[in-house]
Design a protein around this motif. Structure first.
Motif, PDB file in Angstrom:
ATOM      1  N   THR A   1       0.816  -1.205   0.000  1.00 29.11           N
ATOM      2  CA  THR A   1       0.000   0.000   0.000  1.00 29.11           C
ATOM      3  C   THR A   1       0.856   1.263   0.000  1.00 29.11           C
ATOM      4  O   THR A   1       0.335   2.358   0.055  1.00 29.11           O
ATOM      5  N   SER A   2       2.149   1.102  -0.067  1.00 28.71           N
ATOM      6  CA  SER A   2       3.061   2.235  -0.047  1.00 28.71           C
ATOM      7  C   SER A   2       3.559   2.532  -1.454  1.00 28.71           C
ATOM      8  O   SER A   2       3.621   1.649  -2.308  1.00 28.71           O
ATOM      9  N   LEU A   3       3.944   3.771  -1.679  1.00 29.94           N
ATOM     10  CA  LEU A   3       4.533   4.133  -2.971  1.00 29.94           C
ATOM     11  C   LEU A   3       5.875   3.441  -3.190  1.00 29.94           C
ATOM     12  O   LEU A   3       6.355   3.360  -4.311  1.00 29.94           O
ATOM     13  N   ALA A   4       6.467   2.920  -2.131  1.00 35.62           N
ATOM     14  CA  ALA A   4       7.762   2.242  -2.262  1.00 35.62           C
ATOM     15  C   ALA A   4       7.680   1.078  -3.243  1.00 35.62           C
ATOM     16  O   ALA A   4       8.651   0.783  -3.947  1.00 35.62           O
ATOM     17  N   SER A   5       6.534   0.439  -3.331  1.00 36.30           N
ATOM     18  CA  SER A   5       6.391  -0.695  -4.247  1.00 36.30           C
ATOM     19  C   SER A   5       6.401  -0.239  -5.708  1.00 36.30           C
ATOM     20  O   SER A   5       6.551  -1.064  -6.604  1.00 36.30           O
ATOM     21  N   TYR A   6       6.220   1.069  -5.950  1.00 33.01           N
ATOM     22  CA  TYR A   6       6.214   1.601  -7.316  1.00 33.01           C
ATOM     23  C   TYR A   6       7.547   2.214  -7.735  1.00 33.01           C
ATOM     24  O   TYR A   6       7.675   2.668  -8.876  1.00 33.01           O
TER      25      TYR A   6
ATOM     26  N   SER B   1      11.189   9.121  -6.722  1.00 33.78           N
ATOM     27  CA  SER B   1      11.205   9.485  -5.309  1.00 33.78           C
ATOM     28  C   SER B   1       9.809   9.918  -4.867  1.00 33.78           C
ATOM     29  O   SER B   1       8.985  10.309  -5.686  1.00 33.78           O
ATOM     30  N   PHE B   2       9.582   9.843  -3.545  1.00 31.45           N
ATOM     31  CA  PHE B   2       8.342  10.306  -2.943  1.00 31.45           C
ATOM     32  C   PHE B   2       8.627  10.574  -1.470  1.00 31.45           C
ATOM     33  O   PHE B   2       9.674  10.211  -0.952  1.00 31.45           O
ATOM     34  N   ASP B   3       7.687  11.242  -0.804  1.00 33.99           N
ATOM     35  CA  ASP B   3       7.838  11.465   0.633  1.00 33.99           C
ATOM     36  C   ASP B   3       6.523  11.154   1.348  1.00 33.99           C
ATOM     37  O   ASP B   3       5.581  10.672   0.732  1.00 33.99           O
TER      38      ASP B   3
ATOM     39  N   ASN C   1       4.297  13.684  -2.120  1.00 29.57           N
ATOM     40  CA  ASN C   1       4.982  14.457  -3.144  1.00 29.57           C
ATOM     41  C   ASN C   1       5.763  13.444  -3.964  1.00 29.57           C
ATOM     42  O   ASN C   1       6.359  12.515  -3.417  1.00 29.57           O
ATOM     43  N   VAL C   2       5.720  13.590  -5.282  1.00 26.55           N
ATOM     44  CA  VAL C   2       6.238  12.554  -6.174  1.00 26.55           C
ATOM     45  C   VAL C   2       7.196  13.166  -7.188  1.00 26.55           C
ATOM     46  O   VAL C   2       6.959  14.271  -7.682  1.00 26.55           O
TER      47      VAL C   2
ATOM     48  N   GLY D   1       1.901  16.348  -3.438  1.00 27.89           N
ATOM     49  CA  GLY D   1       0.965  15.278  -3.117  1.00 27.89           C
ATOM     50  C   GLY D   1      -0.484  15.723  -3.097  1.00 27.89           C
ATOM     51  O   GLY D   1      -1.379  14.955  -3.451  1.00 27.89           O
ATOM     52  N   GLU D   2      -0.743  16.972  -2.700  1.00 32.87           N
ATOM     53  CA  GLU D   2      -2.131  17.452  -2.630  1.00 32.87           C
ATOM     54  C   GLU D   2      -2.785  17.528  -4.009  1.00 32.87           C
ATOM     55  O   GLU D   2      -4.006  17.583  -4.114  1.00 32.87           O
ATOM     56  N   ASN D   3      -1.977  17.522  -5.075  1.00 32.13           N
ATOM     57  CA  ASN D   3      -2.526  17.579  -6.431  1.00 32.13           C
ATOM     58  C   ASN D   3      -2.714  16.205  -7.053  1.00 32.13           C
ATOM     59  O   ASN D   3      -3.290  16.091  -8.130  1.00 32.13           O
TER      60      ASN D   3
END
Length: 132
Positions: free
Chosen positions: A17-22, A43-45, A49-50, A77-79
């Motif tokens: 369920t985390s962006l880490a898998s992507y 990268s992401f936080d 934010n991507v 990330g808000e977008n």
């Protein structure tokens, strides 16, 4: 809760369920303003934010499409509305789609927008005449 389960779950349970898998995979990102971006997640936080590498904006009008290169692209990330992985073994677009130049897709967008505005105007007039 069964006695074999514990509160301490393995870290990889949450990875799905985390962006880490992507990371390092090609993604489609849908933004709040309706834009569709494609690129490799670098990268992401914690705020989603991507950072996409080799990003492009995909514009689609009917059976026409155009990918506009953006390069390295940072999104707040808000977008971000939706993030999905693109399957490298499947076609990204249906076979009937035709790639066109940016000026051609912009022209098609303008025609589509004008037709939509005309339909809205006609609907307002019809609603005005409807006296139920």
């Amino acid at each position: 809760m069964s006695s074999s389960m514990s509160w301490a779950e393995p870290a990889d349970v949450y990875l799905s369920t985390s962006l880490a898998s992507y990371l390092d995979k090609k993604l489609l990102v849908l933004l709040r303003d309706g834009r569709k971006l494609l690129g490799i997640l670098r990268s992401f936080d914690q705020f989603a934010n991507v950072v996409l590498e080799g990003a492009c904006e995909r514009l689609i009008v009917g059976d026409l499409y155009c990918d506009i290169p953006l390069g390295l692209y940072v999104m707040r990330g808000e977008n971000v509305v939706l993030i999905g992985e693109l399957d490298p073994l499947k076609m990204e677009l249906p076979p009937n789609m035709v790639r066109v130049s940016e000026p051609e897709i912009r022209s098609a967008q303008k025609v589509e927008r004008e037709a939509s505005e005309l339909m809205g105007t006609m609907k307002k007039r019809m609603d005005f005449l409807d006296m139920d």
